[in-house]
Design a protein around this motif. Structure first.
Motif, PDB file in Angstrom:
ATOM      1  N   ARG A   1      13.039  10.533   4.355  1.00 26.12           N
ATOM      2  CA  ARG A   1      11.620  10.169   4.398  1.00 26.12           C
ATOM      3  C   ARG A   1      11.225   9.716   3.003  1.00 26.12           C
ATOM      4  NH1 ARG A   1       6.207  11.514   3.913  1.00 26.12           N
ATOM      5  NH2 ARG A   1       4.925  11.001   5.756  1.00 26.12           N
ATOM      6  N   LEU A   2      11.028   8.410   2.843  1.00 21.19           N
ATOM      7  CA  LEU A   2      10.834   7.804   1.528  1.00 21.19           C
ATOM      8  C   LEU A   2       9.520   7.059   1.469  1.00 21.19           C
ATOM      9  CD1 LEU A   2      14.451   6.377   1.295  1.00 21.19           C
ATOM     10  CD2 LEU A   2      13.622   8.473   0.202  1.00 21.19           C
ATOM     11  N   GLN A   3       8.952   6.997   0.266  1.00 21.35           N
ATOM     12  CA  GLN A   3       7.670   6.320   0.075  1.00 21.35           C
ATOM     13  C   GLN A   3       7.776   5.321  -1.069  1.00 21.35           C
ATOM     14  OE1 GLN A   3       4.185   8.863   0.010  1.00 21.35           O
ATOM     15  NE2 GLN A   3       3.074   7.441  -1.330  1.00 21.35           N
TER      16      GLN A   3
ATOM     17  N   ALA B   1      10.028   1.329  -7.284  1.00 24.12           N
ATOM     18  CA  ALA B   1      10.432   2.730  -7.189  1.00 24.12           C
ATOM     19  C   ALA B   1      10.195   3.306  -5.802  1.00 24.12           C
ATOM     20  CB  ALA B   1       9.675   3.544  -8.239  1.00 24.12           C
ATOM     21  N   VAL B   2      11.099   4.199  -5.393  1.00 18.10           N
ATOM     22  CA  VAL B   2      10.959   4.958  -4.155  1.00 18.10           C
ATOM     23  C   VAL B   2      11.147   6.438  -4.470  1.00 18.10           C
ATOM     24  CG1 VAL B   2      11.749   3.091  -2.662  1.00 18.10           C
ATOM     25  CG2 VAL B   2      13.400   4.720  -3.576  1.00 18.10           C
ATOM     26  N   HIS B   3      10.521   7.272  -3.671  1.00 19.53           N
ATOM     27  CA  HIS B   3      10.707   8.714  -3.828  1.00 19.53           C
ATOM     28  C   HIS B   3      10.484   9.376  -2.484  1.00 19.53           C
ATOM     29  CE1 HIS B   3       6.357   9.660  -3.562  1.00 19.53           C
ATOM     30  NE2 HIS B   3       6.210   8.490  -4.148  1.00 19.53           N
ATOM     31  N   GLY B   4      11.086  10.551  -2.323  1.00 22.48           N
ATOM     32  CA  GLY B   4      10.923  11.251  -1.057  1.00 22.48           C
ATOM     33  C   GLY B   4      11.975  12.319  -0.872  1.00 22.48           C
ATOM     34  N   THR B   5      12.217  12.649   0.391  1.00 27.04           N
ATOM     35  CA  THR B   5      13.154  13.719   0.728  1.00 27.04           C
ATOM     36  C   THR B   5      14.353  13.154   1.470  1.00 27.04           C
ATOM     37  OG1 THR B   5      11.955  14.176   2.791  1.00 27.04           O
ATOM     38  CG2 THR B   5      11.320  15.447   0.835  1.00 27.04           C
ATOM     39  N   THR B   6      15.486  13.846   1.302  1.00 32.54           N
ATOM     40  CA  THR B   6      16.729  13.482   1.962  1.00 32.54           C
ATOM     41  C   THR B   6      17.271  14.731   2.649  1.00 32.54           C
ATOM     42  OG1 THR B   6      18.282  14.082   0.214  1.00 32.54           O
ATOM     43  CG2 THR B   6      17.119  11.983  -0.025  1.00 32.54           C
ATOM     44  N   PRO B   7      18.341  14.593   3.442  1.00 34.95           N
ATOM     45  CA  PRO B   7      18.915  15.792   4.063  1.00 34.95           C
ATOM     46  C   PRO B   7      19.392  16.827   3.041  1.00 34.95           C
ATOM     47  CG  PRO B   7      19.707  13.827   5.160  1.00 34.95           C
ATOM     48  CD  PRO B   7      18.950  13.356   3.973  1.00 34.95           C
ATOM     49  N   GLY B   8      19.647  16.375   1.782  1.00 35.55           N
ATOM     50  CA  GLY B   8      20.160  17.299   0.786  1.00 35.55           C
ATOM     51  C   GLY B   8      19.178  17.718  -0.283  1.00 35.55           C
ATOM     52  N   GLY B   9      17.963  17.162  -0.279  1.00 31.39           N
ATOM     53  CA  GLY B   9      16.999  17.504  -1.317  1.00 31.39           C
ATOM     54  C   GLY B   9      15.988  16.394  -1.535  1.00 31.39           C
TER      55      GLY B   9
ATOM     56  N   GLY C   1       0.839  -1.190   0.000  1.00 36.55           N
ATOM     57  CA  GLY C   1       0.000   0.000   0.000  1.00 36.55           C
ATOM     58  C   GLY C   1       0.875   1.241   0.000  1.00 36.55           C
ATOM     59  N   LYS C   2       0.513   2.207   0.801  1.00 34.52           N
ATOM     60  CA  LYS C   2       1.336   3.403   0.968  1.00 34.52           C
ATOM     61  C   LYS C   2       2.335   3.125   2.078  1.00 34.52           C
ATOM     62  CE  LYS C   2       1.088   8.373   1.910  1.00 34.52           C
ATOM     63  NZ  LYS C   2       0.199   9.510   2.272  1.00 34.52           N
ATOM     64  N   VAL C   3       3.556   2.795   1.680  1.00 35.57           N
ATOM     65  CA  VAL C   3       4.595   2.446   2.645  1.00 35.57           C
ATOM     66  C   VAL C   3       5.538   3.636   2.806  1.00 35.57           C
ATOM     67  CG1 VAL C   3       6.339   0.764   3.299  1.00 35.57           C
ATOM     68  CG2 VAL C   3       4.453   0.082   1.800  1.00 35.57           C
ATOM     69  N   ILE C   4       5.750   4.067   4.033  1.00 35.49           N
ATOM     70  CA  ILE C   4       6.608   5.214   4.323  1.00 35.49           C
ATOM     71  C   ILE C   4       7.737   4.777   5.255  1.00 35.49           C
ATOM     72  CG2 ILE C   4       6.742   7.512   5.350  1.00 35.49           C
ATOM     73  CD1 ILE C   4       3.832   7.917   4.606  1.00 35.49           C
ATOM     74  N   LEU C   5       8.968   5.115   4.848  1.00 30.37           N
ATOM     75  CA  LEU C   5      10.156   4.827   5.645  1.00 30.37           C
ATOM     76  C   LEU C   5      10.796   6.139   6.060  1.00 30.37           C
ATOM     77  CD1 LEU C   5      12.585   3.059   6.677  1.00 30.37           C
ATOM     78  CD2 LEU C   5      13.526   3.310   4.370  1.00 30.37           C
ATOM     79  N   THR C   6      11.042   6.309   7.345  1.00 30.26           N
ATOM     80  CA  THR C   6      11.771   7.480   7.840  1.00 30.26           C
ATOM     81  C   THR C   6      12.977   6.993   8.634  1.00 30.26           C
ATOM     82  OG1 THR C   6      10.386   7.589   9.828  1.00 30.26           O
ATOM     83  CG2 THR C   6       9.718   8.932   7.949  1.00 30.26           C
TER      84      THR C   6
END
Length: 202
Positions: free
Chosen positions: A137-139, A157-165, A126-131
């Motif tokens: 913070r990746l989905q 595929a994964v997408h999200g935010t990192t400390p740099g962007g 489903g909607k899986v979120i990893l922090t």
């Protein structure tokens, strides 16, 4: 004088205790009249049968540790054993946390999760979120995780935010190295990172 006070106290208690007992009995009778024994049980027959077949547990919480020292915990709204399959469990609204001995923390949440004890794996769907404690913070639509150690994989595929962007990748893995250093977060398959430097105010 003291004997007279004691005598009066005993006399009052002999009156108060029976009155208190009578009041309690009256309350019980009033409550019993408010309950209709013929009222339908608030579960449909199908729901009862589903609970018996799937062996449903509401609000399960588990905590433990792996042989490598990783501390694991998870919570779910509902945990079932679909169709009575031994070693298989299905969870809804899963929340899991992994703390490593090196100080890293990984938090996972998903709409659904399937546990296969024999294969030592959990599929989060489903909607899986990893922090992570390092600022990621990746989905993803699916993430798999070993049950006995730190081995997290996103085959898609994964997408999200990192400390740099912001980041996009076709796959991801988190594994623990043999030298017991911090776990490695690896992205593969058409990795796209858009760097966003922090402003001086941040």
């Amino acid at each position: 004088m003291q004997g007279d006070r004691y005598t009066r106290l005993i006399s009052w208690l002999k009156v108060l205790f029976p009155l208190a007992a009578l009041g309690l009995l009256s309350t019980l009778f009033l409550l019993s009249r408010a309950i209709d024994p013929g009222q339908a049980i608030p579960f449909a027959e199908k729901e009862v049968q589903d609970r018996l077949r799937d062996q449903q547990i509401t609000g399960p919480f588990f905590t433990g540790a792996t042989s490598e020292g990783d501390e694991l915990s998870f919570y779910a709204d509902v945990l079932t054993r679909p169709d009575g399959q031994t070693g298989m469990n299905h969870a809804e609204n899963l929340r899991a946390t992994i703390n490593t001995p090196e100080g890293s923390t990984f938090r996972l949440q998903s709409d659904l999760a399937d546990f296969d004890i024999a294969k030592d794996v959990a599929d989060l769907l489903g909607k899986v979120i990893l922090t992570t404690s390092t600022g990621y913070r990746l989905q993803s639509e699916k993430i798999t995780s070993d049950l006995s150690g730190l081995n997290i994989q996103s085959p898609g595929a994964v997408h999200g935010t990192t400390p740099g962007g912001t980041l996009e990748a076709g796959a991801m893995s988190i594994t623990q190295t043999d030298d017991q250093t911090a776990p490695q977060l690896v992205f593969t398959n058409r990795v796209k990172l858009i760097y966003k430097p922090k402003s001086k105010s941040e």
